[in-house]
Design a protein around this motif. Structure first.
Motif, PDB file in Angstrom:
ATOM      1  N   THR A  55      -9.292   8.172   5.403  1.00 13.13           N
ATOM      2  CA  THR A  55      -8.657   7.101   6.168  1.00 13.13           C
ATOM      3  C   THR A  55      -7.187   7.002   5.789  1.00 13.13           C
ATOM      4  OG1 THR A  55     -10.723   5.846   6.263  1.00 13.13           O
ATOM      5  CG2 THR A  55      -8.688   4.642   6.715  1.00 13.13           C
ATOM      6  N   VAL A  56      -6.331   6.996   6.780  1.00 13.75           N
ATOM      7  CA  VAL A  56      -4.890   6.931   6.543  1.00 13.75           C
ATOM      8  C   VAL A  56      -4.511   5.525   6.086  1.00 13.75           C
ATOM      9  CG1 VAL A  56      -2.602   7.162   7.582  1.00 13.75           C
ATOM     10  CG2 VAL A  56      -4.458   8.719   8.244  1.00 13.75           C
ATOM     11  N   GLY A  57      -3.870   5.452   4.916  1.00 14.26           N
ATOM     12  CA  GLY A  57      -3.453   4.177   4.366  1.00 14.26           C
ATOM     13  C   GLY A  57      -2.039   3.811   4.791  1.00 14.26           C
ATOM     14  N   LEU A  58      -1.656   2.580   4.504  1.00 16.97           N
ATOM     15  CA  LEU A  58      -0.324   2.082   4.837  1.00 16.97           C
ATOM     16  C   LEU A  58       0.648   2.463   3.730  1.00 16.97           C
ATOM     17  CD1 LEU A  58       1.311   0.393   6.881  1.00 16.97           C
ATOM     18  CD2 LEU A  58       0.730  -1.625   5.495  1.00 16.97           C
ATOM     19  N   ALA A  59       1.651   3.238   4.062  1.00 18.40           N
ATOM     20  CA  ALA A  59       2.585   3.740   3.048  1.00 18.40           C
ATOM     21  C   ALA A  59       3.333   2.611   2.355  1.00 18.40           C
ATOM     22  CB  ALA A  59       3.571   4.711   3.705  1.00 18.40           C
ATOM     23  N   GLU A  60       3.701   1.581   3.100  1.00 16.15           N
ATOM     24  CA  GLU A  60       4.526   0.502   2.540  1.00 16.15           C
ATOM     25  C   GLU A  60       3.850  -0.239   1.394  1.00 16.15           C
ATOM     26  OE1 GLU A  60       4.107   1.200   5.624  1.00 16.15           O
ATOM     27  OE2 GLU A  60       6.024   1.167   6.722  1.00 16.15           O
ATOM     28  N   SER A  61       2.539  -0.290   1.392  1.00 21.08           N
ATOM     29  CA  SER A  61       1.826  -1.050   0.364  1.00 21.08           C
ATOM     30  C   SER A  61       1.117  -0.168  -0.656  1.00 21.08           C
ATOM     31  CB  SER A  61       0.804  -1.982   1.029  1.00 21.08           C
ATOM     32  OG  SER A  61      -0.142  -1.246   1.798  1.00 21.08           O
ATOM     33  N   PHE A  62       1.353   1.140  -0.622  1.00 21.18           N
ATOM     34  CA  PHE A  62       0.640   2.047  -1.508  1.00 21.18           C
ATOM     35  C   PHE A  62       1.181   1.963  -2.933  1.00 21.18           C
ATOM     36  CE2 PHE A  62       0.056   6.326  -3.411  1.00 21.18           C
ATOM     37  CZ  PHE A  62      -1.335   6.352  -3.408  1.00 21.18           C
ATOM     38  N   ASP A  63       0.270   2.074  -3.902  1.00 23.18           N
ATOM     39  CA  ASP A  63       0.629   2.078  -5.317  1.00 23.18           C
ATOM     40  C   ASP A  63       0.815   3.530  -5.765  1.00 23.18           C
ATOM     41  OD1 ASP A  63       0.924   1.810  -8.032  1.00 23.18           O
ATOM     42  OD2 ASP A  63      -1.122   1.085  -8.412  1.00 23.18           O
ATOM     43  N   PHE A  64       2.077   3.954  -5.892  1.00 23.87           N
ATOM     44  CA  PHE A  64       2.374   5.350  -6.200  1.00 23.87           C
ATOM     45  C   PHE A  64       2.103   5.722  -7.656  1.00 23.87           C
ATOM     46  CE2 PHE A  64       4.717   4.847  -2.227  1.00 23.87           C
ATOM     47  CZ  PHE A  64       4.443   6.054  -1.591  1.00 23.87           C
ATOM     48  N   THR A  65       1.715   4.757  -8.486  1.00 23.38           N
ATOM     49  CA  THR A  65       1.329   5.109  -9.862  1.00 23.38           C
ATOM     50  C   THR A  65       0.013   5.895  -9.872  1.00 23.38           C
ATOM     51  OG1 THR A  65       0.131   3.036 -10.212  1.00 23.38           O
ATOM     52  CG2 THR A  65       2.481   3.067 -10.791  1.00 23.38           C
ATOM     53  N   GLN A  66      -0.689   5.959  -8.731  1.00 27.39           N
ATOM     54  CA  GLN A  66      -1.967   6.667  -8.650  1.00 27.39           C
ATOM     55  C   GLN A  66      -1.793   8.178  -8.500  1.00 27.39           C
ATOM     56  OE1 GLN A  66      -5.091   4.457  -6.140  1.00 27.39           O
ATOM     57  NE2 GLN A  66      -3.172   3.638  -5.331  1.00 27.39           N
ATOM     58  N   VAL A  67      -0.554   8.639  -8.250  1.00 25.71           N
ATOM     59  CA  VAL A  67      -0.354  10.058  -7.963  1.00 25.71           C
ATOM     60  C   VAL A  67       0.743  10.637  -8.857  1.00 25.71           C
ATOM     61  CG1 VAL A  67      -1.114   9.839  -5.579  1.00 25.71           C
ATOM     62  CG2 VAL A  67       1.322   9.609  -6.115  1.00 25.71           C
ATOM     63  N   GLU A  68       0.670  11.961  -9.039  1.00 23.15           N
ATOM     64  CA  GLU A  68       1.701  12.672  -9.782  1.00 23.15           C
ATOM     65  C   GLU A  68       2.796  13.200  -8.876  1.00 23.15           C
ATOM     66  OE1 GLU A  68       0.009  15.319 -13.059  1.00 23.15           O
ATOM     67  OE2 GLU A  68      -1.778  14.815 -11.901  1.00 23.15           O
TER      68      GLU A  68
END
Length: 338
Positions: A55-68
């Motif tokens: 499912t495509v998530g909303l970029a504006e509210s994504f927590d980028f600490t989850q990815v490298e």
């Protein structure tokens, strides 16, 4: 790569984003968890990957600490709004937009041309990918530089509609249908691209060049530096959905023959050089059916033996020039620098 990596793709529902997702699967990229992101218009859609529908998530509210690593393929406005937020969260941002290409402390990358610049990726956690047209030009020039510097380069680019994303592809398709049905090409005040050639692509500048031409010239000079002298570009839009073509003429200081050039190109992964009895195999439309690559043909020396070499290249700008370049940059980043 021996370890898996959590990865985000911003702009996953766009042409390049979709191509990146497919390449990750085709190349068996070691994804730990893949987050597919988009703006409000794309959020909630489904993207197939690894036998699942994500499912495509909303970029504006994504927590980028989850990815490298976060690949941004959503345009300059989105990158300007979110890329530094992602970088500050610790993710290395690989940005395909022009937002950071001219900032001196952000590496501007073409895979296989200047990979060593990835060593500075952690300075701002930002890496810029060159435009697909620049990738195509520099990938053809870098093997020739093994024989010495190039004094000048002249390139005429035949630019596909997909250079402007899905909007460009849709515009060409809609205009074609209308014209074939005896209607005006568009109800809106748009230039006719269907069954036409437009001599201006991008915004016309005061010096007579367009923004698309300046982008190709400036990026090439930044990437290749003093090894290449003057770069002059003309970019015209043609009614093709996918695939840029470039007619290139170079003058090498040391001189380069057609045979030398062909041998150098044939030694490069991702390049196919030489003419074919079947002209269709030299087209970017045909190349889209197989592995993404760049094809080089029509290699010829000038008739006056004054040191000029001309050749013609075609490549899928979405799958090869943009998506594959970004994926290869990420692969090398993870392998050698993270």
């Amino acid at each position: 790569m021996d370890r898996s990596v959590n990865l985000a793709i911003v702009g996953a529902t766009g042409l390049v984003g979709e191509a990146i997702v497919k390449l990750l699967a085709d190349r068996k990229f070691p994804v730990g968890e893949l987050f597919v992101l988009a703006s409000e218009n794309g959020a909630g859609a489904k993207v197939a990957f690894g036998g699942k529908n994500l499912t495509v998530g909303l970029a504006e509210s994504f927590d980028f600490t989850q990815v490298e690593v976060a690949i941004f393929a959503a345009g300059a406005a989105v990158s300007q709004a979110l890329a530094e937020k992602a970088a500050d969260s610790g993710a290395v941002v690989v940005d395909l937009s022009p937002a950071y290409r001219y900032e001196p402390d952000v590496p501007l990358l073409v895979s296989g041309v200047n990979d060593e610049l990835l060593a500075g990726a952690r300075e701002r956690n930002l890496v810029a990918c060159a435009d697909a047209a620049t990738v195509q030009l520099t990938r053809s020039l870098i093997p020739l530089l093994e024989l010495g510097p190039i004094a000048d380069v002249t390139v005429t680019q035949l630019q596909a509609a997909s250079a402007t994303g899905k909007a460009g592809v849709d515009q060409l398709a809609q205009q074609s249908v209308r014209l074939l049905n005896g209607l005006a090409p568009s109800e809106a005040a748009q230039a006719q691209i269907a069954f036409n050639v437009l001599p201006v692509s991008g915004q016309l500048q005061e010096n007579g060049y367009t923004s698309e031409e300046l982008k190709l010239m400036l990026e090439t000079r930044r990437i290749l530096g003093e090894r290449v002298g003057a770069v002059t570009a003309t970019v015209v839009r043609v009614p093709a959905f996918y695939g840029h073509a470039q007619s290139v003429t170079v003058r090498s200081i040391q001189g380069v023959s057609a045979g030398q050039a062909l041998a150098l190109w044939e030694s490069q992964e991702g390049l196919e050089a030489g003419d074919s009895e079947d002209a269709q195999t030299l087209s970017p439309v045909a190349s889209a059916e197989g592995e993404p690559c760049m094809r080089i043909s029509r290699v010829r020396e000038d008739m006056e033996a004054s040191g000029y070499l001309s050749y013609f290249t075609v490549a899928d700008n979405v799958r090869w020039g943009a998506a594959l370049n970004a994926v290869e940059v990420v692969e090398k980043l993870i392998k050698d620098y993270l």
